[in-house]
Each structure stands twice: as C-alpha cells, then as structure tokens.
Design a protein around this motif. Sequence first.
Motif, mmCIF file in Angstrom:
data_model
loop_
_atom_site.group_PDB
_atom_site.id
_atom_site.type_symbol
_atom_site.label_atom_id
_atom_site.label_comp_id
_atom_site.label_asym_id
_atom_site.label_seq_id
_atom_site.Cartn_x
_atom_site.Cartn_y
_atom_site.Cartn_z
ATOM 1 N N GLN A 84 18.242 16.853 30.271
ATOM 2 C CA GLN A 84 18.364 16.939 31.159
ATOM 3 C C GLN A 84 19.986 15.951 31.721
ATOM 4 O O GLN A 84 20.304 15.144 31.426
ATOM 5 N N ASP A 98 14.583 14.866 27.830
ATOM 6 C CA ASP A 98 14.683 16.592 28.568
ATOM 7 C C ASP A 98 15.796 17.097 28.613
ATOM 8 O O ASP A 98 15.628 18.927 28.496
ATOM 9 N N LEU A 103 22.836 14.275 27.606
ATOM 10 C CA LEU A 103 21.374 14.795 28.432
ATOM 11 C C LEU A 103 20.335 13.564 28.129
ATOM 12 O O LEU A 103 20.085 12.774 26.845
#
Length: 559
Positions: free
Chosen positions: A187, A185, A182
Amino acid sequence: MKEYSRRDFIKGAAAGAVGLAGLSLIGGCSTAPASSPQDKELTWDQETDVIVVGTGTVITAAIAACEMGVASITVLEKDENIFGGTSITSGGGYALPGFLNDFREENNGDSREKCLSYMQAVGEDRMSLTVMESFVDHAQEYCDWTKQTLGWSRFIHSGAHNDYYDRYPDSIVVGRGSAFPLDADNQMMMAGAQWKQYREYVEAHDQIQLMMGTAAEELIADENHKVIGLVARQGEKTLRIKANKGVILGTGGFDYNEAMRRNHLSFPLYRSCSSPNNTGDGQKMGARLGAQLALMDRYLGVPFIYDNPVWNKGDDRNYGIMATSALADWACYLKFPHAICVNAKGERFADESREYDVFSRAFSAYDTGTLNFANIPGYFICDADYTSQFKLPGGATVDALPDYITRYDTLEALAEGMGIDKEGLLKQVEAFNGYVDAGVDPQWHRGESENALRTLQSNTYVALPEADFSQFTTLTATLGKIEKAPFYCCRYVPGTCGTRGGLLTDGNAQVLDQDNNVIEGLYAAGTCSTGVAGYWAGGACISQGCVMAYVAAKHLAGK
C-alpha cells in the motif's frame, strides 16, 4: 506539556554533580567569542550519545543511529503536539536517482553520471558536488535500509512531478521524481503514514528519548571547538544536555523569522505552508559557533492564492505580511487550459504550466521603469470554459466565490476592477488566443513540457465532475483560449514550503566553518542545511533530508 519521556535525569544526575570547566556556551545570551571558554562552570542536566534536533526528515537519523547500535539518542521537538514538522504536511514523495534497483523495470535510461550531471545543472554550480555524490551513492543503501528496518517493500513512481527542469542536460521524463514507498502490504504510504511509523518506532525503543515541546537554543563546544551538547528550553525549564558523540540539526528553514527574511531574501514571501516553528534556529545556532551559511537567498517556491482581497501600494516590498495559509497552488489551477497569469501591465510572465518552484522564480523580476517587482502580485485570469470543467483557485466554485476571487462580465471590466493595464491585457489575451490556435506558445513555450502534461493529468482532484480528462493527451492540452464570459480573477503571490539556505555541510552531513573545516560533533540535514541540489524533482525535500540524515547517523555511529 510532555516532560521527559524515559530517562529523566538518570545520567544527568551523575554528570551534573561534576562542574565542567573550559567549555564554550554558544547562544543568544552568550557574549564570549566562539573559540573562548566561559568563565563560569557548566553542569549537565542530562547525558546522551546523540542529540537529534527536530522530527521532520531528520528523524531518520535517530532511527538509523538506533539500528546502528548507538546506545542512547535524545530527540528534541520544538512543537508540543506535532511530530514531523513541515514533512508531515507534504505529500511524502521522494526524488531519487532513476537507476536504483526498484526502478530498473522502467528502463528510464538514468545512470549515476546522468543523475549527477542533471543535479549539478539544477544546483547552478553553487552546490557541492561532493554532497551530491554522497546523496546519489547512499540512495540505494538508504532504500534498502528502509525495507530492512521499517518493512517497506519498494518505491514506485507516481508518474507526476518528475524532473522540474526538463530542459536541462540529462533530464529524464520519468524516473527521479515523486517516488513513494509501499508498505509490507504494497500500500502506498503518504507522509502521514510514514511519520506515524517513525513515531511508533521511536516510542517502541528505549534507546530513543523523545522530548516534545523542547526547543534547542544554544550549542555547547569544548576548548577544541567540538560540539559536545546544547542548551534546550522546555517550558520554563532550561536544560543542558550532553552529547557524547554529536548533535544532528534538522530544524527547518527560516521562513517565519521576519528579520532573517529581510536580511537574506531579495524580495518578500507572503505565505508559507511549512511549520511555524521554522524560525532559523539551526542556522542561528550554527552561525554563533562559526558555521558557514550558504544559499540563504534561495527558497522552495510555491505560488499562493492571495487570500486578502485588498492589495495596498507598497505591498510588493512588504516583508512583514507572512502568514500560514492553505492556499498553496502546487501547479494545479495554473496548469489547466483557459487560464493565464499576468502582471499589472497585463503581460504574461511565465509558462503557467510549469511546476510550482520553477514558476515561482518569475516573481523575482524587477521593473526598472516602475521601480517595483514587476510580477508581484500576479493575476490569475480564467473564463467560463475553465469554470465549466475545473474548480477555481483554492477549490472555489462559481456558486460560492470567496472574497478574494472576483467575477467580471468583460475583460475590460476585469482590468479596471483589478488594477491591470487594460490595453496591455487585451493585447496579451489576443496574442495568447492566437498561440492556442497555432498550437505553439513562442512567448513562454507553454504546451511543450511532458512533465507539465503528466502533472496536469494527475490533478483530477481539482476538476469538476463534468471535466473530461481523456482530452488531455497531447502536450498542447495545457493551452486553451480566454474568450468566453464571465471571467474570473484573483491575485497570486510568492510563497514557500520552506527556505533552503542554511548550514554548509560536507558529504558526511558535517557542518563546515568559515574556512571549510569540519566542526566536529555537528551535523545538519534538511532545510536548515544547504541540502543537496535544490528542488530538482518532486519529493526533493523529503529525499535529501532523509538520505543525508541517514548519512549523518552512519558517520556519527562510525559505520
């Protein structure tokens, strides 16, 4: 074509003025023994501390070396345009030990001992325990390094493509395969995002020189057999680049080298989704220097839908029809119910729901009666219940059939049209339908793997809108009868996302010679090396390449 990116001949101009005698130039044009010096003088065009060959997983070696204080790193990429090699085409997941800090909340029960036990079993006692230990013991350090250097926040598991050999000792259900990083952020980063960040790092640091369209061709060793540089080709230019600390090879497999496939693999591969630049460059360069090659008979298996509608007699032994193809079946279409895969005798030859690498191993069976490879090609067969819920192999639908998928009104017609033994096929379908009713497949144990179920549940992208995935809750969800006309059929052949035989290395990723001695100055990572433990879980290629490239940089930098 991109020429030198930063330090064009800055150091090379000074070094090139001095002839360097007593060196071995090891390559295709060299006739001198590996341990003997060339008669001619050799001059350098360029000088650097570390040469990294390739931009796949080995690129982490360049970044790590930079972070560890190495003053100059030169990265050579054979492709003129594509940064990332085969890795950029992958999902970007990692196979990592399940006991790492990021996975503690999963409480998967993994430990160092269990992880090594499982990896040894997958390695079939052919792979180095020392290398496995190095990978396992550096995995946490590598993950922490990505967070500090690249700003990644953590790794999480996707839930699919876990331990591929889930019947082996100390396999775990979830916790080793397909872990994705990830970003800052939180993501999820697939391969494209990861390699974009790698390139941005490389281009932002003056210590790293990226040379696209530049292929390494020959290693250069001194009188002590230490690798001190290499010869590279950049368009029409031949460049001799000196490496003060060493060379790290990450050139990939040899799946696009027909001669090497013939020499090392026991049966043909027909398709590959790896980089066409995988022509065995690192293996050949190392071998000329006396490096030991191992596991050259192994490959990273992926079954491919055969996009040629014609199968010719003798094609099961044809090593010359390798091609790049987008029709890899990453254990998607084969997993769904109402489909089976049979050979020319009409017999199933594997658990169709198994992961791609495991399933692919069944292609190697040799029929001593017919004197051919019994399961090449395989034949995917499904019925109308399948096509009402799922796309056909390659993403096709019944309304737009490609020429490699054929529709039949009866199984008898299918057998005749595809060249499958009719009696054998009818007998097999009857038996399989009985297994579905009983909920047990005694023939190949389909419907017993939790990993297969989890991966099926994740394959929504090959389903039609009408598919109801809420029905797939039990292990036997992969089972479904073949009985409702019309029927559809296409051929499957063995393919690869890369061969995995290569340069034998130690726990520091240093290349070993024929006597298991270290070749000083030479390192290898990824599929040009023998790797860590084979294809043990989803993301094994990415993780073993990245972690061992990091290990190589750490050793070379003296950290």
